[in-house]
Design a protein around this motif. Structure first.
Motif, short mmCIF file in Angstrom:
data_model
loop_
_atom_site.label_atom_id
_atom_site.label_comp_id
_atom_site.label_asym_id
_atom_site.label_seq_id
_atom_site.Cartn_x
_atom_site.Cartn_y
_atom_site.Cartn_z
N THR A 107 0.85 -1.19 0.00
CA THR A 107 0.00 0.00 0.00
C THR A 107 0.89 1.24 0.00
OG1 THR A 107 -0.06 0.22 2.42
CG2 THR A 107 -1.74 -1.22 1.39
N PRO A 108 0.36 2.37 -0.45
CA PRO A 108 1.13 3.61 -0.37
C PRO A 108 1.57 3.93 1.06
CG PRO A 108 -0.73 3.90 -1.84
CD PRO A 108 -0.92 2.57 -1.18
N GLU A 109 0.74 3.60 2.03
CA GLU A 109 1.09 3.88 3.42
C GLU A 109 2.31 3.07 3.86
OE1 GLU A 109 -2.65 5.31 2.35
OE2 GLU A 109 -2.03 3.19 2.32
N GLN A 110 2.36 1.80 3.42
CA GLN A 110 3.53 0.98 3.75
C GLN A 110 4.79 1.57 3.13
OE1 GLN A 110 2.64 -2.99 2.42
NE2 GLN A 110 1.30 -3.46 4.16
N LEU A 111 4.69 2.04 1.89
CA LEU A 111 5.86 2.61 1.24
C LEU A 111 6.29 3.91 1.92
CD1 LEU A 111 7.98 2.51 -0.92
CD2 LEU A 111 6.36 3.56 -2.53
N GLU A 112 5.33 4.73 2.31
CA GLU A 112 5.67 5.96 3.03
C GLU A 112 6.47 5.65 4.28
OE1 GLU A 112 2.13 8.18 3.79
OE2 GLU A 112 2.31 9.34 1.93
N ARG A 113 6.06 4.62 4.99
CA ARG A 113 6.77 4.25 6.22
C ARG A 113 8.18 3.77 5.90
NH1 ARG A 113 7.87 0.07 9.51
NH2 ARG A 113 7.83 0.48 11.75
N LEU A 114 8.33 2.95 4.86
CA LEU A 114 9.65 2.44 4.49
C LEU A 114 10.58 3.55 4.02
CD1 LEU A 114 8.69 -0.85 2.60
CD2 LEU A 114 10.04 -0.68 4.71
N LEU A 115 10.02 4.54 3.34
CA LEU A 115 10.85 5.62 2.82
C LEU A 115 11.50 6.45 3.93
CD1 LEU A 115 8.73 6.83 -0.24
CD2 LEU A 115 11.02 5.79 -0.30
N LYS A 116 10.98 6.34 5.14
CA LYS A 116 11.62 7.02 6.27
C LYS A 116 13.02 6.46 6.53
CE LYS A 116 7.21 8.05 8.56
NZ LYS A 116 6.36 7.78 9.75
N PHE A 117 13.25 5.23 6.06
CA PHE A 117 14.54 4.59 6.26
C PHE A 117 15.40 4.63 4.99
CE2 PHE A 117 11.55 2.54 9.19
CZ PHE A 117 12.17 2.81 10.41
N ARG A 118 14.98 5.37 4.01
CA ARG A 118 15.74 5.50 2.77
C ARG A 118 17.21 5.78 3.11
NH1 ARG A 118 13.08 8.72 -1.95
NH2 ARG A 118 14.55 8.39 -3.65
N PRO A 119 18.15 5.10 2.45
CA PRO A 119 19.57 5.27 2.82
C PRO A 119 20.02 6.72 2.83
CG PRO A 119 19.32 3.39 1.38
CD PRO A 119 17.97 4.04 1.45
N SER A 120 19.58 7.52 1.87
CA SER A 120 19.86 8.96 1.86
C SER A 120 18.79 9.63 1.01
CB SER A 120 21.25 9.26 1.29
OG SER A 120 21.31 8.91 -0.08
N GLU A 121 18.72 10.95 1.07
CA GLU A 121 17.67 11.65 0.35
C GLU A 121 17.72 11.43 -1.15
OE1 GLU A 121 17.31 15.77 1.17
OE2 GLU A 121 16.96 15.49 3.32
N ASP A 122 18.91 11.24 -1.69
CA ASP A 122 19.04 11.07 -3.13
C ASP A 122 19.27 9.62 -3.53
OD1 ASP A 122 21.56 10.87 -2.09
OD2 ASP A 122 22.53 12.15 -3.58
N SER A 123 19.12 8.68 -2.61
CA SER A 123 19.27 7.27 -2.95
C SER A 123 18.15 6.83 -3.88
CB SER A 123 19.23 6.38 -1.71
OG SER A 123 20.35 6.60 -0.89
N PRO A 124 18.48 6.14 -4.98
CA PRO A 124 17.41 5.64 -5.85
C PRO A 124 16.59 4.58 -5.13
CG PRO A 124 19.55 4.78 -6.53
CD PRO A 124 19.82 5.81 -5.48
N VAL A 125 15.29 4.59 -5.39
CA VAL A 125 14.37 3.61 -4.79
C VAL A 125 13.48 3.02 -5.88
CG1 VAL A 125 12.40 3.30 -3.23
CG2 VAL A 125 14.34 4.71 -2.52
N VAL A 126 13.38 1.70 -5.88
CA VAL A 126 12.42 0.97 -6.70
C VAL A 126 11.49 0.26 -5.73
CG1 VAL A 126 12.12 -0.98 -8.28
CG2 VAL A 126 13.94 0.68 -8.68
N PHE A 156 0.20 4.50 -6.96
CA PHE A 156 1.60 4.53 -6.52
C PHE A 156 2.40 5.51 -7.37
CE2 PHE A 156 0.83 0.56 -4.21
CZ PHE A 156 1.71 0.66 -3.15
N ALA A 157 2.22 5.45 -8.69
CA ALA A 157 3.00 6.30 -9.60
C ALA A 157 2.74 7.77 -9.33
CB ALA A 157 2.67 5.95 -11.04
N SER A 158 1.48 8.12 -9.12
CA SER A 158 1.12 9.52 -8.89
C SER A 158 1.60 10.00 -7.53
CB SER A 158 -0.40 9.67 -9.00
OG SER A 158 -0.79 10.99 -8.72
N ARG A 159 1.42 9.17 -6.52
CA ARG A 159 1.73 9.58 -5.15
C ARG A 159 3.24 9.69 -4.91
NH1 ARG A 159 -1.79 7.22 -0.16
NH2 ARG A 159 -0.56 7.98 1.58
N PHE A 160 4.02 8.85 -5.62
CA PHE A 160 5.46 8.82 -5.35
C PHE A 160 6.30 9.28 -6.54
CE2 PHE A 160 3.44 5.79 -2.48
CZ PHE A 160 3.90 6.27 -1.26
#
Length: 356
Positions: free
Chosen positions: A46-65, A86-90
């Protein structure tokens, strides 16, 4: 790692909590990915799950798939609606989305081509839209997978995700079955008394699987479309994966034997570092406007590695077993990332392109 210049190559690792514990495990992953310079492929339903995971993104400019749920189907209206959400929100926050293929991709190709065109039209309306990658996962004939993408050459927002381990194991199974009355080569791992006699035929099947994966890479690369890779090793006799599959191994894995074969009590995996380098070498000519990306989709083995300087993250844990298992997995990803970077550099030099 993102390397711009003439080649646009992005490298990522599997980024999720596959080991029990609190969010300190994700903080450890964030730290180790930062140190390795890896982007992150995250699984989210879900978008909510991805939002939570993005808090742990390695860095602000790290690529994410983001790897979307396995039941998403390109031909199903509700799946396409959720993909667009997903595409629109992220948009601008993630570079790609991965969904699995399905058997009907081959049997109902005209329908899949039509819905792909319609979906691409909708994705085009989204500014900084991530690319949608359809992964080889359902065990299709590789030629049918290639044929689908050859039929949508002008769709820049829908590309292939080539999982070399999935293709390799599928083709090794088919090759072995064709010469052994339909027997599944992956089932032989539970029949150790037969292995001394059958290992030569097993290794021929393994070589067939690797060759088929390379042929598929070359065929997709020739289409000059955006391409994403899931990189991991495989072998029909492997019992190392705790989830019971024969793939998702690191490229330096070895398959132990209870007998000697060619003077060793181990077999090499299907690809190894050299085979992975061949994949990279055949992928780089596929450079399209959006480039090519590689995710190391290697699973944990539940071995342990001391936490070292990261031990302070787990000062409240009385038993650090799971933290050390996570640390070992992250180290395994990092070591394979070094192999991948070396392969990219070598392939780029061979083709006269520049990387950092």
């Amino acid at each position: 790692m993102n390397m711009p210049n003439q080649t646009n190559v992005t490298t990522l690792g599997l980024f999720e909590k596959r080991i029990e514990g609190d969010d300190c495990l994700m903080m450890l992953a964030q730290q180790r990915f930062q140190q390795a310079g890896m982007g992150a492929e995250m699984h989210a339903g879900t978008p909510e799950q991805l939002e939570r995971l993005l808090k742990f993104r390695p860095s602000e400019d790290s690529p994410v798939v983001v790897h979307l749920p396995r039941d998403f189907n390109l031909a199903v209206d509700t799946s396409r609606t959720r993909i667009l959400e997903f595409a629109s929100r992220f948009a601008g926050l993630i570079s790609g989305m991965v969904i699995h293929d399905h058997p009907a991709l081959a049997t109902q190709q005209a329908n899949y081509v039509e819905v792909a065109w319609n979906l691409d039209d909708e994705l085009e309306k989204i500014n900084r839209c991530p690319v949608l990658f359809v992964e080889y996962a359902a065990g299709l004939e590789p030629a049918a997978f290639v044929e689908f993408f050859a039929s949508i050459p002008d769709l820049d927002r829908i590309g292939a995700c080539i999982d070399i381990g999935h293709i390799g194991i599928r083709q090794a199974r088919a090759a072995y079955a064709s010469s052994h009355r339909g027997e599944d080569v992956c089932g032989l791992k539970s029949q150790p008394t037969r292995l001394p006699q059958l290992t030569p035929d097993i290794e021929i099947a393994v070589q067939t699987g690797a060759a088929s994966a390379l042929e598929t890479v070359q065929a997709i690369a020739a289409l000059k479309k955006p391409v994403h890779f899931h990189l991991h090793d495989a072998h029909p006799l492997s019992t190392a994966n705790p989830f019971g599959v024969s793939d998702h191994l690191g490229f330096q894995a070895e398959i132990p034997l209870a007998f000697e074969y060619h003077g060793r009590r181990k077999l090499s995996p299907m690809f190894g570092p050299e085979g992975m380098a061949k994949v990279v070498g055949r992928a780089l000519p596929s450079m399209a406007a959006r480039g090519v990306s590689f995710t190391l989709e290697i699973h944990p083995t539940f071995e342990r590695l001391p936490l070292g300087e990261a031990s302070s993250l787990f000062s409240h844990w009385t038993d650090k077993t799971n933290a050390e298992e996570m640390n070992h997995w992250l180290d395994l990803l990092s070591r394979n990332h070094e192999l991948l970077k070396q392969a990219i550099k070598a392939a780029s030099l061979d083709q006269g392109t520049a990387v950092l």
